[in-house]
Write a protein that holds these residues in place. Structure first.
Motif, PDB file in Angstrom:
ATOM      1  N   HIS A  52      -7.151  -1.641  -5.616  1.00 35.51           N
ATOM      2  CA  HIS A  52      -7.470  -2.295  -4.348  1.00 35.51           C
ATOM      3  C   HIS A  52      -8.153  -3.648  -4.557  1.00 35.51           C
ATOM      4  O   HIS A  52      -7.984  -4.552  -3.754  1.00 35.51           O
ATOM      5  CB  HIS A  52      -8.305  -1.379  -3.454  1.00 35.51           C
ATOM      6  CG  HIS A  52      -7.546  -0.188  -2.941  1.00 35.51           C
ATOM      7  ND1 HIS A  52      -7.501   1.004  -3.602  1.00 35.51           N
ATOM      8  CD2 HIS A  52      -6.767  -0.029  -1.832  1.00 35.51           C
ATOM      9  CE1 HIS A  52      -6.745   1.861  -2.924  1.00 35.51           C
ATOM     10  NE2 HIS A  52      -6.280   1.262  -1.844  1.00 35.51           N
ATOM     11  N   HIS A  66     -14.709   5.993   2.386  1.00 34.75           N
ATOM     12  CA  HIS A  66     -13.366   5.412   2.421  1.00 34.75           C
ATOM     13  C   HIS A  66     -12.398   6.202   3.297  1.00 34.75           C
ATOM     14  O   HIS A  66     -11.892   5.715   4.299  1.00 34.75           O
ATOM     15  CB  HIS A  66     -12.800   5.237   1.004  1.00 34.75           C
ATOM     16  CG  HIS A  66     -11.347   4.919   0.999  1.00 34.75           C
ATOM     17  ND1 HIS A  66     -10.375   5.852   0.736  1.00 34.75           N
ATOM     18  CD2 HIS A  66     -10.686   3.770   1.312  1.00 34.75           C
ATOM     19  CE1 HIS A  66      -9.185   5.282   0.860  1.00 34.75           C
ATOM     20  NE2 HIS A  66      -9.346   4.020   1.202  1.00 34.75           N
ATOM     21  N   HIS A  75     -11.491  -2.475   3.029  1.00 33.82           N
ATOM     22  CA  HIS A  75     -11.417  -2.406   1.570  1.00 33.82           C
ATOM     23  C   HIS A  75     -12.265  -3.460   0.878  1.00 33.82           C
ATOM     24  O   HIS A  75     -12.702  -3.261  -0.252  1.00 33.82           O
ATOM     25  CB  HIS A  75      -9.961  -2.440   1.096  1.00 33.82           C
ATOM     26  CG  HIS A  75      -9.439  -1.054   0.979  1.00 33.82           C
ATOM     27  ND1 HIS A  75      -9.706  -0.253  -0.106  1.00 33.82           N
ATOM     28  CD2 HIS A  75      -8.755  -0.289   1.850  1.00 33.82           C
ATOM     29  CE1 HIS A  75      -9.188   0.952   0.088  1.00 33.82           C
ATOM     30  NE2 HIS A  75      -8.608   0.950   1.272  1.00 33.82           N
ATOM     31  N   HIS A 104       0.824  -1.203   0.000  1.00 33.23           N
ATOM     32  CA  HIS A 104       0.000   0.000   0.000  1.00 33.23           C
ATOM     33  C   HIS A 104       0.857   1.252   0.000  1.00 33.23           C
ATOM     34  O   HIS A 104       0.636   2.179  -0.772  1.00 33.23           O
ATOM     35  CB  HIS A 104      -0.958  -0.019   1.199  1.00 33.23           C
ATOM     36  CG  HIS A 104      -2.070   0.957   1.045  1.00 33.23           C
ATOM     37  ND1 HIS A 104      -2.167   2.094   1.794  1.00 33.23           N
ATOM     38  CD2 HIS A 104      -3.103   0.982   0.180  1.00 33.23           C
ATOM     39  CE1 HIS A 104      -3.238   2.770   1.406  1.00 33.23           C
ATOM     40  NE2 HIS A 104      -3.830   2.118   0.434  1.00 33.23           N
TER      41      HIS A 104
HETATM   42 CU1  C2O Z   1      -5.314   2.684  -0.666  1.00 33.21          CU
HETATM   43 CU2  C2O Z   1      -7.907   2.700   1.859  1.00 33.21          CU
HETATM   44  O1  C2O Z   1      -6.562   3.259   0.682  1.00 33.21           O
END
Ligand code: C2O
Length: 347
Positions: free
Chosen positions: A122, A243, A277, A91
């Motif tokens: 993601h 988010h 996510h 990440h």
């Molecule tokens: Cu790459 Cu929740 O972010």
């Protein structure tokens, strides 16, 4: 073609916030000699689909396997690309500029956030994470559970993340947001008291606005990022909230950047990052089916050909293109249908 094509053999020192509380090189191990394969591991149409389910509806067995899988990933040597340590650094690498664009734009860093790369990046990150975890626990059909913060039962941190002796426990979190505290899907670092029922209806309104009203691909997915463009062309509705807001809500309040969940370079060190996510990945699929005619960027070759690199469960480096990510069934999974109490919640 102006797709974002990475060169994973060139990874640079990430740029962290000036007041970062830990410093790491975010680059994954690079195979030497450098080699990778192109993703082609699509699910065959007659094999059963994995069903990803919400924490509040799964059997204890699914939870126990999740805890065990995270523990096994944490126990792998730090230089193993399947280890929790290396997985969490992916990440940072893709968010804090460890990769650069290709010729002649090597001076531009890649950040997959605030653009049309957000959802597909993601999705594939979780896909490989799920396969690694499933492989370690000996269950190749394992499906990750999701934190269903848009349903009433899911509007608090799942209780499994809090016991001190669990592999899902993480120290750097907001001490005041432990269950049963109701999550604020539009959190802006302001902790004034809102009665739980009021917070729930505010959350429905946030979801309605970000999912139903954001009806175009630009509004929902974020803006195009093509070769030669500066990062952060435009953030999508759900990426911005819930988010970003849930990231900040989970992170500690007494750290400079709400570490760990509240800032890119450390977010994925907290195991709750992955179920957070997974719910976002689910919302991408939900959004497309909310009404007829909703489209993502599937007619744009620059989007379809953009690519990322991940390690698979055998520690082989794999290049995936966004075109590989669009259909979850081809990746072998679907989401359980759940109540969406926000669906008819016009503010
Ligand atoms: Cu790459 Cu929740 O972010």
């Amino acid at each position: 073609n102006r797709s974002i094509s990475l060169d994973a053999s060139k990874c640079f020192l990430a740029s962290l916030p000036h007041d970062a509380i830990t410093h790491t090189n975010c680059c994954p191990p690079i195979p030497s000699p450098f080699k990778f394969k192109d993703f082609k591991d699509f699910a065959s149409s007659n094999s059963p689909l994995k069903v990803r389910k919400p924490f509040h509806l799964v059997d204890e067995e699914v939870i126990a396997k999740f805890e065990k899988g995270i523990a096994l990933m944490k126990a792998l040597p730090k230089d193993d690309p399947r280890s929790f340590y290396q997985q969490s650094k992916i990440h940072c690498a893709y968010c804090n500029g460890a990769y650069h664009q290709q010729y002649p734009f090597e001076n531009l860093k890649v950040d997959i956030h605030r653009s049309w790369l957000f959802f597909p990046f993601h999705r594939m990150y979780l896909y490989f994470f799920e396969r690694i975890l499933g492989n370690l626990i000996g269950d190749p059909n394992y499906a990750l559970p999701f934190w269903n913060w848009d349903s009433i039962e899911g509007m608090q941190m799942p209780k499994y993340f809090t016991p001190l002796n669990s592999s899902l426990y993480h120290k750097l979190r907001h001490y005041n947001h432990m269950p049963p505290h109701v999550v604020d899907l539009n959190y802006n670092l302001n902790d004034s008291f809102v009665p739980p029922l009021k917070q729930i209806s505010l959350n429905h309104a946030t979801m309605y606005k970000q999912m139903v009203l954001a009806s175009t691909k630009e509004l929902f997915m974020g803006s195009p990022l093509r070769l030669g463009d500066e990062s952060h062309p435009g953030i999508g509705s759900v990426e911005s909230a819930p988010h970003n807001t849930v990231h900040k809500w989970v992170g500690a309040s007494d750290t400079p950047n709400n570490e760990d969940m509240g800032t890119f370079y450390t977010a994925a060190r907290d195991p709750i990052f992955y179920p957070h996510h997974t719910n976002l990945d689910r919302l991408w699929a939900v959004w497309k089916n909310l009404e007829q005619g909703r489209k993502d960027y599937s007619d744009d070759l620059d989007w379809l050909d953009s690519n990322f690199f991940f390690y698979d469960e055998n520690a082989n480096l794999v290049r995936v293109k966004i075109r590989d990510s669009i259909d979850t069934k081809k990746l072998g999974y679907v989401y359980q249908d759940v109540n969406m109490p926000w669906l008819n919640f016009k503010p």
